[in-house]
Design an enzyme around this catalytic site. Structure first.
Site, short mmCIF file in Angstrom:
data_model
loop_
_atom_site.label_atom_id
_atom_site.label_comp_id
_atom_site.label_asym_id
_atom_site.label_seq_id
_atom_site.Cartn_x
_atom_site.Cartn_y
_atom_site.Cartn_z
N SER A 1 -13.03 25.01 77.05
CA SER A 1 -13.71 23.91 77.75
C SER A 1 -12.75 23.15 78.66
CB SER A 1 -14.31 22.93 76.74
OG SER A 1 -15.39 23.51 76.06
N ASP B 1 -20.76 25.35 68.60
CA ASP B 1 -20.06 26.64 68.78
C ASP B 1 -19.49 27.18 67.47
OD1 ASP B 1 -20.67 26.55 71.45
OD2 ASP B 1 -18.73 25.74 72.05
N LYS C 1 -27.85 30.30 73.50
CA LYS C 1 -26.44 30.50 73.87
C LYS C 1 -26.28 31.92 74.44
CE LYS C 1 -24.93 26.43 72.78
NZ LYS C 1 -24.46 25.55 73.83
C1 S3P Z 1 -19.45 23.55 76.60
C2 S3P Z 1 -20.57 22.91 76.15
C3 S3P Z 1 -21.50 23.48 75.15
C4 S3P Z 1 -20.84 24.63 74.40
C5 S3P Z 1 -20.16 25.59 75.32
C6 S3P Z 1 -19.06 24.89 76.10
C7 S3P Z 1 -18.62 22.89 77.59
O1 S3P Z 1 -22.65 23.95 75.81
O2 S3P Z 1 -21.78 25.30 73.60
O3 S3P Z 1 -19.57 26.65 74.58
O4 S3P Z 1 -17.47 23.33 77.82
O5 S3P Z 1 -19.07 21.89 78.17
P1 S3P Z 1 -23.87 22.98 76.23
O6 S3P Z 1 -23.42 22.04 77.27
O7 S3P Z 1 -24.94 23.92 76.73
O8 S3P Z 1 -24.27 22.29 74.95
#
Ligand code: S3P
Length: 433
Positions: free
Chosen positions: A27, A319, A346
């Site tokens: 992220s 996650d 997902k």
């Molecule tokens: C993420 C946000 C999450 C997560 C993804 C990474 C991010 O998704 O599940 O693996 O880096 O902002 P969502 O924004 O769809 O909840």
């Protein structure tokens, strides 16, 4: 047994021991890569994510005019476009990465030109309405394909909005903030449940000003971003597989160094503690407003207890839920997961695949629309696992395989490279057989 390049055979382990430093958080790497490519000047990152997803972000930003240079010493240098991208005549390929597609859309919507974004089969099934709504409310024009990618953005100057996200999503929040960064006036994003705040912290690190309340973030545009040098903290969502694996073996001891411990990401440590694992955090420090520390985990002699993950916790742990479900049969009291409907959209339907693969290993499990119940005290056997080419499913069931009777064949194991190419090598390093 003969295995193909996409498969991996995982043998049971006797124990788990070792000390590791993990590659950079996915992220944070997406955000640093994207912001650096948009900023003025040259940023330098070490420990940048090695996953294919972040490479997709960098490739898209290169196609839009940024320069990316990988030095021999593992440093990634990104020279930005100083706030003005060059529209690419080719479609921008986001690969498997929802973060790339949703966040880059917010960056591109205020830019002059037309941009087409595509993704692989899995990404082309994922919902993009969630970004079309706020971006269109700001005045951008987006064309989707039945609610999905391929999507085309006709960009241009936007107007500021006050937007409440209908589902907790850091990607949607980021999309709106990146559009707001370039838009005259104050754009506000409100969220009922606080999602990961890496974008807010990264925007500030690159010099942007934003204000936060308990449930909102406001950004006044236009603002310029300036290059930074940063070390990306180790990825706690990758660490989750090893932390959960260590929790399965009484007598295990695992130390993870320089791990990202942002409070919006670190709830797994609380859940493992609630299950009875012993966790200590050392050397806590702040780098570019992100918390980083060393985590030591060991498992209690009597094994893991039971817990429930629901409400805000489910959103924060989204996650990590597949791997928690995968270790649940080995706990004494089981794990109950609810309020996690987002798992179904997902990279795969992670509830359906988790249930299917637990059953393939002989576990009892009850499926719900928004979660699953996995009773404890179960014995699992090795099986053939259908990962659906979803990296987190492939890794979660490699962890379940460590305590199963017999060998487990993970199909689509190569998908681990989406977030964590080193996963199987590091697992072999710490698993005692
Ligand atoms: C993420 C946000 C999450 C997560 C993804 C990474 C991010 O998704 O599940 O693996 O880096 O902002 P969502 O924004 O769809 O909840």
């Amino acid at each position: 047994m003969h295995t193909t390049a996409q498969e991996r055979l995982v043998r049971p382990a006797r124990n788990l021991n070792g000390s590791l430093r993990l590659p950079g958080d996915k992220s944070i790497s997406h955000r640093y890569g994207m912001l650096a490519a948009f900023a003025e000047g040259t940023s330098r990152f070490s420990n940048f994510s090695t996953g294919a997803d972040c490479a997709s972000t960098l490739a898209c930003m290169e196609a839009l005019g940024a320069k990316v240079n990988r030095t021999g010493e593992g440093i990634i240098e990104v020279t930005g476009v100083a706030g003005r991208v060059t529209p690419s005549s080719q479609a921008l390929d986001c690969g498997n990465s929802g973060s790339t597609m949703r966040m880059i859309s917010g960056l591109l919507a205020p830019q002059e030109g037309s941009f087409t974004l595509i993704g692989d089969e899995s990404l082309s099934r994922r919902p993009m309405e969630r970004i079309r709504k706020p971006l269109e409310a700001m005045g951008a024009r987006l064309t989707l394909t039945e609610g999905h990618a391929p999507l085309t953005i006709l960009g241009g100057p936007l107007k500021a909005i006050d937007y409440t996200t209908p589902v907790p999503s850091a990607q949607v929040k980021t999309c709106v903030l990146l559009a707001g960064l370039q838009t005259e006036g104050t754009t506000t994003v409100r969220e009922a449940l606080r999602t990961r705040d890496h974008s807010e912290l990264a925007l500030r690190a690159f010099g942007a000003k934003l204000t936060r309340t308990l449930d909102s973030i406001s950004i006044s545009g236009p603002q310029v971003l300036r290059a930074i040098d940063a070390v990306v903290p180790g990825d706690i969502s990758s660490a989750a597989f090893f932390l959960c694996a260590a929790a399965l073996f009484p007598g295990s001891s695992l130390v993870l160094d320089s791990l990202g411990l942002n409070p919006t990401r670190a709830s797994l440590l609380d859940v493992l503690t609630a299950l009875g694992a012993q966790i200590s955090v050392l050397n806590l420090e702040e780098k570019n407003a992100e918390l980083v520390g060393t985590v030591r985990v060991s498992s209690p002699a009597e094994g893991l207890g039971s817990t429930e993950v629901s409400g805000a916790l489910a959103a924060q742990l989204i996650d990590e839920l597949p791997v928690l479900a995968a270790i649940a049969p080995y706990s004494s009291g089981g794990i109950r997961i609810r309020d996690a409907k987002e798992l179904r959209i997902k990279e795969s339907d992670r509830i359906a695949l988790t249930v299917k693969n637990l059953r393939a290993m002989g576990a009892e499990v009850t499926e719900f629309e928004d979660g699953l119940d996995v009773p404890g005290g179960q014995t699992l056997h090795g099986a053939t696992i259908d990962s659906g080419s979803d990296h987190r499913i492939a890794m979660a069931f490699s962890v379940a395989a460590l305590r199963a009777e017999g060998e487990t064949l993970i199909q689509g194991a190569d998908s681990a490279a989406i977030s964590f190419p080193e996963f199987f090598d590091l697992l072999d390093l710490i698993a005692e057989r």
